[in-house]
Design an enzyme around this catalytic site. Structure first.
Site, PDB file in Angstrom:
ATOM      1  N   LYS A 189     -24.419-182.359 -27.702  1.00 60.94           N
ATOM      2  CA  LYS A 189     -23.735-182.351 -29.276  1.00 60.94           C
ATOM      3  C   LYS A 189     -22.786-183.400 -30.146  1.00 60.94           C
ATOM      4  CE  LYS A 189     -25.217-177.873 -29.447  1.00 60.94           C
ATOM      5  NZ  LYS A 189     -24.920-177.059 -29.460  1.00 60.94           N
TER       6      LYS A 189
HETATM    7  C1  LIG Z   1     -25.184-175.661 -29.039  1.00 54.88           C
HETATM    8  C2  LIG Z   1     -25.384-173.957 -29.801  1.00 54.88           C
HETATM    9  C3  LIG Z   1     -23.972-173.542 -29.643  1.00 54.88           C
HETATM   10  C4  LIG Z   1     -23.022-172.840 -28.496  1.00 54.88           C
HETATM   11  O1  LIG Z   1     -22.663-173.478 -28.278  1.00 54.88           O
HETATM   12  P1  LIG Z   1     -22.013-173.913 -26.351  1.00 54.88           P
HETATM   13  O2  LIG Z   1     -20.901-175.112 -26.225  1.00 54.88           O
HETATM   14  O3  LIG Z   1     -23.803-174.869 -25.043  1.00 54.88           O
HETATM   15  O4  LIG Z   1     -22.150-172.382 -25.430  1.00 54.88           O
HETATM   16  C5  LIG Z   1     -24.265-172.763 -30.749  1.00 54.88           C
HETATM   17  N1  LIG Z   1     -24.934-172.052 -31.482  1.00 54.88           N
HETATM   18  C6  LIG Z   1     -25.495-172.962 -31.814  1.00 54.88           C
HETATM   19  C7  LIG Z   1     -26.727-173.608 -32.889  1.00 54.88           C
HETATM   20  C8  LIG Z   1     -26.134-173.687 -31.099  1.00 54.88           C
HETATM   21  O5  LIG Z   1     -26.699-175.856 -31.070  1.00 54.88           O
END
Ligand SMILES: *Cc1c(COP(=O)(O)O)cnc(C)c1O
Length: 391
Positions: A189
């Site tokens: 991210k």
């Molecule tokens: C990455 C993501 C999540 C979950 O995040 P994690 O930190 O991996 O648990 C939830 N929703 C979306 C749209 C994501 O891209």
């Protein structure tokens, strides 16, 4: 086709950026008295709340836990329906299921793959408790009509903004637009704490409930009890251990300082891709509204399969063979076996998400990419798709 791959070394679709100051921040936290539930958690929360312009941020162990805490704060319980877009990461829907809720999947708009607000209204029932919108790829949803709808029906709006820190909708910051806004600090991210997540809100009471939820439902944490010199605590509601550590928060705070410049770089990379696709007929990027500043977690294109001999799976493998880490986001959630078996979802229910899925390809985009890396991607696309083109 030229046998030599465009790249000798694999280019991932996303990657964290870490520098010496990040490392030093973590080292300092490791040398401190508190590894978890210490002062750096609050500091990171305050820094993130400030970054998005919300009054509260609650930091948790990952983005999925953030969604789960948001469902809890929204009051989602057994039998409640939660509106979720069909095209998202599974965690968006799973979080409703964790609370005993039922995800009600809604189709997305064809041009930007964001939740179709008119379709949301059609799927509301007396059991609907919350609506989740996902800022897919980093493009903010159409918040104004969504907010109007949830206010009219007295529902809670949860923004799964995991793709969109730094994005703007009509000049307003993502993270302040919905009642509850969730973020992920996974390395793929925009910024990272290894694993981590945050919820932002302007509702002090919901923030307090989520801080209890992340600590087993117990109303005091270890540090507070130590400060007060007491052992007594009470569990008021069912919670989880969704705490984040202080050394992760040290990393997060250090990363946040660089987030604006990273979002800027993502936009520059997107502009370079955009310019390429203006003269490339075999694939097209998603449409960006003039109302938004996109955060570009992903740069998603749709292949023009009508003009190509191969399907997406073949093109995906050929791009990988060229050393380009393309990806696919996402198989519509209701088509996963778990959802088919548990909620009797069937193909055909979300025609636009399902059609898009066959054509989607996410191209590499992350702040550490050079212009040459971007050009390698477009060169590989030209090579692979021109070879497959029937025109
Ligand atoms: C990455 C993501 C999540 C979950 O995040 P994690 O930190 O991996 O648990 C939830 N929703 C979306 C749209 C994501 O891209």
């Amino acid at each position: 086709m030229n046998q030599q791959p465009v790249r000798a070394h694999h280019l991932p679709y996303g990657r964290q950026t870490l520098d010496e100051s990040d490392i030093q921040a973590v080292v300092a936290a490791l040398r401190s008295d508190w590894l978890t539930t210490g002062p750096l958690v609050e500091r990171f929360e305050r820094a993130f709340a400030e970054f998005v312009g919300a009054s509260e941020a609650v930091a948790v162990s990952n983005g999925t836990a953030a969604l789960h805490a948001a469902m809890f704060a929204a009051g989602v319980g057994p039998g409640d329906e939660v509106i979720v877009p069909a095209l998202t990461f599974v965690a968006t829907a799973n979080a409703a299921v964790y609370q005993g809720g039922k995800p009600v999947f809604v189709d997305v708009c064809d041009d930007n793959l964001l939740i179709d607000v008119a379709e949301v209204e059609r799927k509301l029932t007396e059991r609907t408790r919350a609506v989740v919108c996902v800022d897919y790829a980093g493009h903010p949803c159409d918040y104004d009509p969504l907010l109007e709808l949830v206010r009219k029906h007295r529902l809670i709006l949860i923004a799964d903004a995991c793709h969109a820190p730094g994005a703007l909708y009509k000049g307003r910051k993502v993270g302040t637009l919905a009642d509850l806004n969730t973020f992920s600090a996974h390395p793929v991210k925009h910024f990272t704490t290894g694993e981590g997540g945050l919820i932002t809100t302007n509702d002090t009471e919901m923030a307090a409930r989520m801080r209890i939820f992340r600590n087993h439902g117990i109303d005091t944490d270890h540090r507070l009890r130590q400060e007060r010199g007491t052992f007594h605590y009470e569990m008021q509601s069912l919670g989880y251990n969704y705490r984040i550590t202080d050394f992760q928060c040290a990393l997060g705070e250090s990363q946040l300082q660089k987030l604006p410049q990273w979002v800027h770089r993502r936009r520059q990379i997107a502009r370079r891709y955009d310019a390429f696709f203006q003269n490339f007929p075999l694939a097209r990027p998603l449409v960006t509204s003039p109302d938004v500043e996109h955060a570009y977690h992903l740069y998603v294109i749709r292949l023009d399969l009508g003009r190509l001999k191969a399907d997406r799976r073949t093109i995906f493998s050929q791009m990988r063979a060229e050393g380009i880490g393309v990806n696919v986001h996402y198989l519509p959630v209701p088509l996963h076996p778990y959802y088919r078996e548990t909620f009797q979802t069937r193909p055909g229910g979300w025609p636009r998400a399902e059609a898009a899925y066959e054509e989607l390809l996410s191209l590499p985009i992350f702040p550490g990419m050079s212009d040459q890396d971007v050009d390698d991607v477009t060169e590989a696309l030209t090579k692979v798709l021109t070879h497959q083109g029937s025109v």
